[in-house]
Each structure stands twice: as C-alpha cells, then as structure tokens.
Design a protein around this motif. Sequence first.
Motif, short mmCIF file in Angstrom:
data_model
loop_
_atom_site.label_atom_id
_atom_site.label_comp_id
_atom_site.label_asym_id
_atom_site.label_seq_id
_atom_site.Cartn_x
_atom_site.Cartn_y
_atom_site.Cartn_z
N ARG A 99 0.81 -1.22 0.00
CA ARG A 99 0.00 0.00 0.00
C ARG A 99 0.85 1.27 0.00
N TYR A 102 -0.81 3.11 -5.36
CA TYR A 102 -2.10 2.55 -5.77
C TYR A 102 -1.99 1.67 -7.02
N ALA A 120 -7.72 -1.35 -3.20
CA ALA A 120 -7.24 -0.14 -2.54
C ALA A 120 -8.16 1.04 -2.79
N SER A 121 -8.70 1.11 -4.00
CA SER A 121 -9.65 2.17 -4.36
C SER A 121 -10.17 1.91 -5.76
N ALA A 270 -10.99 7.62 -2.31
CA ALA A 270 -9.66 7.52 -1.72
C ALA A 270 -9.34 8.87 -1.10
N GLN A 283 -8.16 11.34 7.45
CA GLN A 283 -7.44 10.16 7.94
C GLN A 283 -7.05 10.28 9.41
N THR A 292 -9.40 3.18 6.04
CA THR A 292 -8.09 2.66 5.60
C THR A 292 -7.82 1.28 6.19
N ARG A 295 -9.91 -1.46 4.31
CA ARG A 295 -9.36 -1.89 3.02
C ARG A 295 -8.07 -2.68 3.20
N SER A 296 -7.26 -2.28 4.16
CA SER A 296 -5.99 -2.99 4.40
C SER A 296 -6.24 -4.42 4.83
N ALA A 308 -3.22 3.87 10.66
CA ALA A 308 -4.64 3.85 11.00
C ALA A 308 -4.87 3.26 12.38
#
Length: 332
Positions: A99, A102, A120-121, A270, A283, A292, A295-296, A308
Amino acid sequence: MTTTAFPTPAHHAAPEHRAPAALRAFGIIALLTAAIALVAIAFALPAARSKPHNVPIGAAGGQAASSQVAERLEQQAAEAFTVTYYPGEAELRDAIRNRNVYGGIAFGPQGPVLLIATGASPAVAQLLTQVGTGIAQHSGVALRTEDVAPPPAKDPRGAGLAASALPITLAGMLPAIALVLALKREVWTRLVATIAFSGIAGVTVAALLYYVFGSIETNLWGVAAGLSLGIGAAGLFMLGLGSLFGKVGLGLGAALALLVGNPLSGLTSAPEMLPSGWGFAGQLLPQGANATLLRSTAFFDGAGASTAILVLSCWALAGAALVITAALRRHV
C-alpha cells in the motif's frame, strides 16, 4: 357562631410574552434550511470537488520509459500523481501490495503492463485504467492490465465497502447516545457496554460483508478485528463527550462524525481524491482511519494499516480518558 368566608383574591398569571406565530414559524424554517444546507455541503461538496491530488503511483523499468510516463502523466493531469520509480516489476508489485502506491506501469521484455489495485480504491483503479489507455494510444503500444488486488466476483465494483461507510459511522455513534441517555449515572456500565458492542458490531458488519454482500473473500476475522477497533474508537470518544458534557457533548460528537468524519473518510473513493488537505484531515479522524484499516485488512492482509491503528488507538484512549474523568467528577 358563624364565620363568613371571604373570597380569596384570584392571582392572575402574568401573560406569557411569546413571539408571533408567523415569526416563530419563520425562525424554524430558517434553522431547518441552514441545517439542510450544512448537511448538503458536508456530503456533496467533497464529492463535487473530487479529483486526484498527488495520488502515489509507480513506474518500473527503463529510466527513459519511466520518464516518458511521468511526462505523459503531467500533461494529462498536473499535480494529480506522484510517481515513484522502481527497478523492476516485482518491486512495483511489492509496493502495491504494501500500500505504498495505488498502482503503476511496468516496462519489461514482454511489453508494458498496467498494474492496478481495485481493493485499494476502485476510483483510483478506474482512473489509472483511463490514463493507461491514453498512454497506450499515444505511444501505439499495446498495454496489458492486471489487477493486483481484484474485487470479489460477487461485488466487482466494490460497492459493498463503499456503502458501509455510513452504517459504520452510525455504529460508533448511536450506542453511545443511547447509553448516555438511558443510563444516567452508570458510567462504568456504559463503558463496558460500549466496548462489548464494538466487538459484536465489528463481527456483525464483517459477517455481512463476507456472507451477505460478498464484498470480501478473505481474512474475515482480521476485518472483524479492524472494524471492532474502529467502531470502538469512535464509540468511546462519543461516550466520553456525552459522559463529560451531556447532551451538548453528544451533539458535538454527532456533528463531527456525520458532517466531517463520514464525508472525509475516503472509503467511497480515496483520501487523495478529496480536495487538497481534506483527505489528510479525514485520515486523522476515526472514520477515515477505520476506512483505511478496512481496506488494508480486506485486501492486503493488514499491510499499510499501522498509521490507521495508531490513530484509532489514540481516539479510543482519549475517549476512555474522558469517561474516567466524568466518573471521577461524580465522586468528588
């Protein structure tokens, strides 16, 4: 002997001075109009101003070819991308899986390949696909596309994760509001209940994403743990505000979560697609950090989640500190 009762003088209440009904109605309409406008601005403005701002991508292969890529990207969208160069395709793939970027373009013996990561997006993956198509047409060279973090077959557009942004935000708000209003004095009970609910809600949302929506295919328990932390961080901070400042604190917390945190979470696109500076600010809030982390854990086995987790831990500790402060004040 007969006593005569004298009438008690009537006490007339002072007439209540109230504004005319028309004026009060106008005030209500004005307040509601302002509230609707504020909500519309909070939700629609980030989307209306959405465009790439220094989206990190990579280029791998010969330095001359990479330089041409950077030049082409600069021509198509100035300041939209930040290009990092890698020695080869393997290094670029690792950067995407970690990550750090992208996606990107790798040049090798078999021709150029566009590497994207829909997990990721989806918005950035679509953008890179459009840019890659433009570069291929300009150079006259066929460009293969490969998705390093593909979406599940049941949710190819990643709509499930994007749609979960508001429910996750509400999961961090509503229990704290209900507990503060229902349990007036039981501060410690509210704290334990909020922590328990966070775990239950995290598992529930993860199970829905996995079994019902088909938005994730792997790492169910990792996703559940991440969601539990995110919901718990938001819930504890909300609970702390309500415990210490009452309804005013709950109102401020709800406004911060709904009008700022949710629109700026970046889960639907994103962080780099939001107006400049807004994505970074989002964020730092529980909703953005939770997006975040989601998605991770869902697509990258937890890679890129350290910041995060740190942000969410800080919010959780801040909320717990507020709750403890409120409990100690009750015993003073």
